[in-house]
Write a protein that holds these residues in place. Structure first.
Motif, PDB file in Angstrom:
ATOM      1  N   ALA A 126       0.824  -1.216   0.000  1.00  0.00           N
ATOM      2  CA  ALA A 126       0.000   0.000   0.000  1.00  0.00           C
ATOM      3  C   ALA A 126       0.857   1.265   0.000  1.00  0.00           C
ATOM      4  O   ALA A 126       0.455   2.293  -0.562  1.00  0.00           O
ATOM      5  CB  ALA A 126      -0.929   0.004   1.209  1.00  0.00           C
ATOM      6  N   ALA A 127       2.037   1.186   0.613  1.00  0.00           N
ATOM      7  CA  ALA A 127       2.919   2.355   0.688  1.00  0.00           C
ATOM      8  C   ALA A 127       3.956   2.382  -0.440  1.00  0.00           C
ATOM      9  O   ALA A 127       4.730   3.327  -0.547  1.00  0.00           O
ATOM     10  CB  ALA A 127       3.641   2.372   2.040  1.00  0.00           C
ATOM     11  N   GLY A 128       3.958   1.347  -1.282  1.00  0.00           N
ATOM     12  CA  GLY A 128       4.972   1.218  -2.320  1.00  0.00           C
ATOM     13  C   GLY A 128       4.629   1.980  -3.593  1.00  0.00           C
ATOM     14  O   GLY A 128       3.652   2.737  -3.660  1.00  0.00           O
ATOM     15  N   GLU A 129       5.418   1.730  -4.639  1.00  0.00           N
ATOM     16  CA  GLU A 129       5.283   2.452  -5.903  1.00  0.00           C
ATOM     17  C   GLU A 129       4.673   1.604  -7.013  1.00  0.00           C
ATOM     18  O   GLU A 129       4.501   2.080  -8.133  1.00  0.00           O
ATOM     19  CB  GLU A 129       6.652   2.968  -6.351  1.00  0.00           C
ATOM     20  N   ASP A 130       4.376   0.358  -6.727  1.00  0.00           N
ATOM     21  CA  ASP A 130       3.766  -0.521  -7.727  1.00  0.00           C
ATOM     22  C   ASP A 130       2.261  -0.247  -7.755  1.00  0.00           C
ATOM     23  O   ASP A 130       1.500  -0.790  -6.938  1.00  0.00           O
ATOM     24  CB  ASP A 130       4.044  -1.988  -7.374  1.00  0.00           C
ATOM     25  N   VAL A 135      -3.577  -1.036  -6.553  1.00  0.00           N
ATOM     26  CA  VAL A 135      -4.977  -1.035  -6.976  1.00  0.00           C
ATOM     27  C   VAL A 135      -5.610  -2.393  -6.714  1.00  0.00           C
ATOM     28  O   VAL A 135      -6.748  -2.487  -6.232  1.00  0.00           O
ATOM     29  CB  VAL A 135      -5.087  -0.654  -8.471  1.00  0.00           C
ATOM     30  N   LEU A 136      -4.862  -3.457  -7.022  1.00  0.00           N
ATOM     31  CA  LEU A 136      -5.374  -4.806  -6.798  1.00  0.00           C
ATOM     32  C   LEU A 136      -5.630  -5.050  -5.321  1.00  0.00           C
ATOM     33  O   LEU A 136      -6.682  -5.572  -4.930  1.00  0.00           O
ATOM     34  CB  LEU A 136      -4.379  -5.827  -7.336  1.00  0.00           C
ATOM     35  N   LEU A 137      -4.681  -4.658  -4.474  1.00  0.00           N
ATOM     36  CA  LEU A 137      -4.836  -4.865  -3.037  1.00  0.00           C
ATOM     37  C   LEU A 137      -6.024  -4.083  -2.493  1.00  0.00           C
ATOM     38  O   LEU A 137      -6.788  -4.589  -1.662  1.00  0.00           O
ATOM     39  CB  LEU A 137      -3.552  -4.446  -2.313  1.00  0.00           C
ATOM     40  N   THR A 138      -6.196  -2.868  -2.964  1.00  0.00           N
ATOM     41  CA  THR A 138      -7.339  -2.053  -2.529  1.00  0.00           C
ATOM     42  C   THR A 138      -8.660  -2.718  -2.898  1.00  0.00           C
ATOM     43  O   THR A 138      -9.604  -2.736  -2.107  1.00  0.00           O
ATOM     44  CB  THR A 138      -7.267  -0.648  -3.147  1.00  0.00           C
TER      45      THR A 138
END
Length: 293
Positions: A126-130, A135-138
């Motif tokens: 969530a804090a990364g740049e990917d 979006v998938l995790l959200t």
């Protein structure tokens, strides 16, 4: 009553009945190998009863469960939780529509050892740049799915076995009393801090009672708190449980197919909508994560 006054020769057990206070189990211990061993032993209860279990392991490369195949990777774990959340509602709807009585719905166990590690990995994504992974995790929202499975999973005969290094994340998310209600069986291993013991059991436990033998654990349940050894016989347990998973939802059925896990579809209408691995597996960023591990 002091724990030391109990019979220390009792064996570790797990009450999976959905009619008790709660069928979910929690294992807390700072030693990851010791915790994994206890989770493994508890899964053998499921194997002996022919209850299928899906196992999430903290890192890729670790050996599979004794009884069931294991899945690794934060996004795979997130997708599993979301698909089980969908399965939860599908099972409830199936019972509501008169498809079966609750007792006729097959029980399913989800074991997540290293849940605190999973949560940390989700936070890193969530804090990364990917952006694709974010979006998938959200969209999967695994934390919400987990909370709902813990709260009402028993109503669909979905039982959780959770292993963590400490009780802090539970107290932070649910509060101490709520944590006691969520997990009907709570197991504390050697090295447990006094604070974790109080969060899991009650404030009457003294530090001297946390000195445990390597094969011993503290177990809290409806029957109270007691020490128990966690040796479990392998007698009657196959090298790998030969059970199939029953899917009531399309999302869960698709997850099982993508992970190449033997399954049967309870609703025949799912058959035409669930794609084969060749059609779907390579296109799924969650499943491809597993294939690269």
């Amino acid at each position: 009553m002091s724990l030391n006054q109990h019979n220390s020769n009792e064996y570790l057990s797990w009450n999976q009945s959905i009619y008790g206070r709660s069928p979910h189990a929690l294992v807390i211990g700072p030693s990851a190998p010791a915790r994994a061993d206890v989770v493994e032993r508890l899964l053998r209860y499921s194997a002996m009863r022919n209850i299928p279990a899906l196992v999430v392991k903290p890192e890729a490369g670790e050996k599979d469960s004794f009884a069931f195949p294991a899945l690794a990777g934060p996004l795979t774990a997130a997708r599993l939780l979301r698909s089980l959340h969908d399965e939860l509602h599908a099972r409830a709807q199936y019972v509501h529509d008169g498809g079966a009585k609750l007792d006729e719905i097959p029980m399913l166990v989800l074991a997540v050892d290293g849940l605190d590690t999973c949560i940390n990995e989700w936070n890193e994504i969530a804090a990364g740049e990917d952006e694709t992974s974010k979006v998938l995790l959200t969209s999967l929202n695994p934390i919400r799915a987990l909370d709902d499975l813990l709260a009402v999973g028993r109503s669909a005969r979905i039982v959780l076995l959770v292993g963590v290094g400490g009780a802090e994340f539970l107290s932070r998310r649910h509060g101490q009393l709520r944590s006691l209600e969520i997990f009907g069986t709570r197991i504390g291993l050697g090295g447990l801090t006094l604070g974790d013991a109080h969060a899991m059991f009650n404030d009457e436990i003294e530090e001297s009672e946390l000195v445990l033998e390597p094969n011993q654990a503290l177990v809290g349940s409806d029957a109270g708190i007691k020490p128990a050894v966690h040796f479990l016989s392998d007698k009657g347990v196959a090298e790998r449980a030969r059970v199939k998973f029953t899917a009531f939802s399309e999302m869960f059925a698709q997850f099982l197919v993508d992970q190449k896990i033997p399954s049967v579809m309870k609703d025949d209408r799912l058959g035409s909508s669930v794609k084969t691995p060749d059609e779907h597996f390579a296109l799924d960023p969650v499943s491809s994560e597993q294939s690269q591990s």
